[in-house]
Design a protein around this motif. Structure first.
Motif: not given
Length: 926
Positions: A161, A457, A455, A480-481, A116, A558, A120-121, A483, A453
């Protein structure tokens, strides 16, 4: 813990206040902020300062967290971020072109770890087919100068995460409010690579940052950028793989130990090869951050991060192909001395081209609603795009002697590298003159890939402001992610017969670097030199060029996450105790799609090629899946004394399935007479989950010295392996595919661009039984290990040392004689570091040796192992003034050889040499 007990230990409070790297540490520092008036501030600069801060993060974190902290902005302790991470206990790296690029944590390889950026991813993409479709971030894409620190979370946390059962690795970058007013630096380096044969031996690397605050400290702006160029060379000796029981009739098996290998299976090499790689790489990184505090309780941060990477490798190779080798098998069954009479030499040209564009924009808003209650909103949109212009990632061509014109080819696979045997006396002038060389084939392949991606948060925290209860903090949040990854794989493979009159083909002796291999005088005497693009131009000019076919695959994931955690501070027999207990719930929906043509028939094009003929009609296939998981965690730490901390942690973590394993498309790979292999993805794969237990004992001294011993145990479920099924595969008409090579018709094989009808499958041909491999959740595993770490400062002498070692074991290791094994833990290996440093006044010196034991790199039809490897690096810096510093770095000082092998050590796959690399630089702080 009551306030008087807390204040009694001023050093402990100072450490707590100083820990500013990472979200975890920031929260704890904020919690201690109300006691700042009673804190004794201790300032240490340089290497000791960085190591002391890293020890503080480890000491005060909930769970098991290790850290790297830059001693100042632009001063991480290594020239590459992955190479810095390998100094952490339990972290080891994979290398590419003599640079760290991906990390393994506690024996779990890159795909089992999540990276991350500021929590954050981050997305990932790749152009090379050999790299596959990976979730794993490649550390070569980010400059170390832009990083202020890295936290490695080895145990799960509810608010961290999910995605890494090995670890979650959070990279932290600088923000303007980190500094008190104006701050800037600039640095320039010259990278000297001793291996370079083409290009520049010395290349530049420049970076800089400027940060300032305005409007009485309510507005901050930070901008940073870096540019790096590197030219390099490497030499490779090896083979393209070892195949079991291929054309084994002429092999002497009498030496095989039948107690271990009762079926007398043998392994023969595909090829023997020697090649030169010349690589050019350019990388740009930039970051812009704006922070605004309109009122005391609200802080907003808007940031943009980008990276651009372009890497081109030109490769030439001398090799030959073993079609029906003769020779002797050793005790394991390895054909160590393969020979082929009446064969030919191969002369390859190759280009690898990879271009990557990474962009991330994010907004973070922190609101201190009341003295006790705070909220945070974070959103980002990030993308990674490889080869965005559709440029082919891999282009290759092969030339050869006329078939059967060389009297004998062979190799002896003994020692570190093989000995090459060639008898080309049957060719006037020998096999290396242009008059005795004809065209053979060309191939183009590679991905254009885009990974996006998004996200969202929202998190909150309630802090106990004085109640007598042991509950000190409640953390909660929702994330909520979204991808998404789309891949476009282009492929063409074609045998061609074209004139070579206009091809600029020369041969050169093996270079100086290759001569450093022991026994290099027994390799091919010469390496070809020609351009693969010039060869493709000749193919096009002769009207036999075939456009690559495109295979489109993609995934949408999702994930909705909810989490809640509680922090407790209390005492047990006058010993301070901290507890964090939390739970994270995740629900994921998966959609996988493939766009694929139907198959009309199999085409017998070449003695080594059976190709599917497609109907030109593209149809999309969609499959869906879903799963949900509950991920609890419990962390307990107790200060037995002011110096001794004991720790226990339990957490459940997960890693999601490999992207390429979920594509629903079917891929066929066949040769005349077999084998007939096919693969099909499975979007219903469940995530791999791990129940993790950690125990540790840690002893800290005031000067940054500490020692720790930790034991970990992981119970891993749902490991993914390839379940196989033997079955027929139908064509577009619903009829089983057949093999036209068993009893070939006149004129076949035929490699014409337009398929010869006589060489296509016909009703009388035998039906093919395919071995279809489909990924599935097959087995569970147990992994455990020990982490031993010592960091010690020798008083005021300026000397210090770091010694750490990690032992990792699993309940099931790879069995080389089990041919049905489809699951094994890649990356599992012991590792260790020995670092010595000296820091006094203006001078800083560090010498670091990193070692990693042998490990399984990959498990396909045949395994690939990486041999044990150790590397010695050094760094020296001298402060000419408070602002001006000169630096010198040396990497791979002992010029180590990186070696990979197959099922047994004698089955060499590649031996690579790179040469040492040196950096000389200067930096200035404003």
């Amino acid at each position: 813990m009551n306030q008087s007990k807390f204040k009694k230990n001023s050093l402990y409070a100072a450490i707590l206040l100083a820990t500013s790297a990472g979200a975890q540490a920031q929260q704890e520092a904020s919690q201690a902020g109300n006691n700042a008036d009673n804190v004794e501030v201790i300032e240490v600069r340089g290497i000791r300062s960085a190591l002391t801060k890293s020890a503080q993060t480890k000491r005060l974190s909930d769970g098991v967290v290790d850290a790297i902290t830059a001693e100042d902005i632009g001063k991480l302790p290594d020239t590459n971020l992955a190479e810095s991470l390998q100094r952490i206990t339990g972290v080891s790296i994979d290398r590419a072109n003599n640079e760290g690029n991906k990390v393994t944590v506690r024996g779990f390889g890159p795909d089992f770890n999540l990276v991350t950026l500021n929590g954050r991813q981050m997305p990932n993409s790749s152009g090379l087919q050999s790299e596959g479709v990976s979730r794993s971030f490649n550390f070569r894409e980010i400059a170390a100068e832009s990083v202020s620190g890295v936290n490695v979370y080895k145990t799960g946390r509810a608010n961290v995460t999910s995605g890494g059962i090995g670890a979650t690795i959070d990279i932290q970058t600088a923000k303007p409010f980190d500094y008190d007013g104006f701050k800037a630096f600039a640095s320039a380096k010259g990278i000297y690579d001793s291996s370079v044969e083409k290009g520049d031996s010395i290349t530049p690397e420049v970076s800089g940052m400027i940060s300032n605050t305005f409007l009485d400290g309510t507005l901050g702006v930070l901008v940073s950028a870096s540019h790096s160029k590197r030219d390099s060379h490497r030499d490779v000796v090896g083979t393209d793989g070892w195949v079991r029981n291929r054309n084994a009739d002429n092999v002497d098996k009498s030496a095989i130990d039948t107690t271990k290998n009762p079926t007398q299976a043998i392994w023969a090499p595909w090829t023997a090869r020697v090649e030169h790689y010349d690589t050019e790489r350019e990388r740009q990184n930039a970051m812009a951050v704006i922070q605004f505090q309109p009122i005391e309780s609200v802080t907003a941060t808007l940031d943009y991060t980008m990276s651009r990477l372009e890497e081109v490798s030109q490769t030439n190779r001398s090799a030959f192909w073993f079609d029906s080798p003769e020779g002797d098998a050793d005790v394991n069954g390895t054909l160590w001395n393969p020979r082929n009479p009446n064969d030919e030499l191969n002369f390859w040209a190759w280009e690898y081209y990879e271009e990557k564009e990474n962009d991330s924009i994010g907004l973070n808003v922190e609101w201190q609603a009341t003295d006790a209650l705070s909220f945070e909103f974070d959103v980002h949109s990030s993308s990674s795009h490889s080869n965005p212009n559709g440029t082919t990632a891999e282009t290759l061509a092969n030339l050869k002697n006329p078939s059967g014109s060389v009297a004998l080819i062979g190799a002896d696979f003994v020692g570190d590298i093989p000995s090459i045997i060639v008898d080309d006396s049957s060719l006037p002038g020998g096999g290396y003159v242009k008059e005795n060389i004809v065209s053979d084939l060309y191939q183009q392949r590679g991905y254009e890939m885009e990974n996006d991606i998004k996200q969202y948060h929202i998190s909150g925290s309630w802090e106990n402001m004085g109640s007598d209860t042991t509950l000190s903090r409640i953390n909660f949040g929702v994330m909520r992610t979204e991808y998404q990854i789309d891949t476009y794989l282009s492929e063409v493979f074609s045998f061609v017969d074209v004139p070579l009159d206009d091809l600029d083909l020369t041969f050169i002796p093996l270079g100086d670097t290759a001569d450093e291999f022991s026994g290099a005088n027994l390799l091919f005497p010469e390496i070809p030199q020609y351009s693969v693009h010039q060869f493709i131009d000749i193919v096009e000019a002769n009207g036999v060029y075939t456009e690559p076919s495109i295979k489109t695959n993609g995934i949408e994931e999702d994930t909705t996450s909810l989490y809640l955690s509680f922090d407790f501070d209390t005492e047990f027999n006058d010993m301070p105790v901290r507890v964090n207990a939390g739970v994270r719930y995740e629900s994921t929906d998966v959609r996988a799609y493939s766009v694929q043509q139907g198959v009309l028939a199999m085409n017998y094009r070449h003695s080594q090629e059976l190709r599917a003929v497609e109907d030109g009609v593209f149809a999309e296939q969609d499959l869906t899946g879903e799963y949900s998981r509950v991920l609890p965690n419990f962390d307990f730490s107790m200060n037995v004394t002011d110096e001794v901390v004991t720790r226990f942690s339990y957490s459940r973590t997960l890693s999601r399935a490999s992207i390429s394993a979920m594509f629903p498309s079917t891929t066929l790979n066949a040769r005349p007479g077999g084998p007939f292999n096919a693969t099909q993805g499975n979007p219903n794969l469940l995530p791999i989950t791990s129940d993790n237990f950690d125990f540790s004992l840690e002893w800290y001294l005031e000067d940054g010295s500490y020692a720790s011993v930790g034991y970990f145990k992981k119970f891993v479920e749902n490991f993914i392996g390839a379940g196989t099924e033997n079955r027929e595969i139908n064509d577009v008409n619903g009829l089983p595919l057949r093999d036209p090579s068993v009893d070939p018709r006149p004129g076949c094989p035929d490699s014409s661009d337009v398929p010869n009808p006589a060489c296509l499958s016909q009703p009388g041909d035998p039906i093919i039984t395919w071995e279809v491999a489909t990924p599935d959740n097959l087995q569970n595993r147990e992994v455990d290990g020990w982490e031993l770490n010592l960091q010690y400062m020798f008083g005021d002498t300026g000397f210090g040392t770091i010694v750490n070692y990690t032992l990792v074991d699993s309940d099931e290791s790879f069995d080389p004689y089990n041919f049905d094994q489809t699951i094994a833990l890649t990356g599992l290996s012991d590792s260790g570091n020995l670092v010595g440093f000296y820091e006094q006044d203006e001078l800083q010196v560090r010498l670091a040796y990193n070692w990693r034991d042998e490990f399984l790199l990959s498990l396909g039809n045949e395994p690939t192992f990486t041999e044990a490897y150790g590397q010695l690096d050094m760094s020296v810096s001298y402060d000419l003034s408070d602002a001006l510093t000169v630096t010198f770095d040396g990497l791979n000082l002992t010029n180590e050889t990186a070696r990979r092998f197959g099922r047994f050590e004698e089955q060499l796959l590649s031996a690579e040499q790179y040469g040492p690399r040196y950096n000389i630089g200067v930096s200035y702080q404003f």
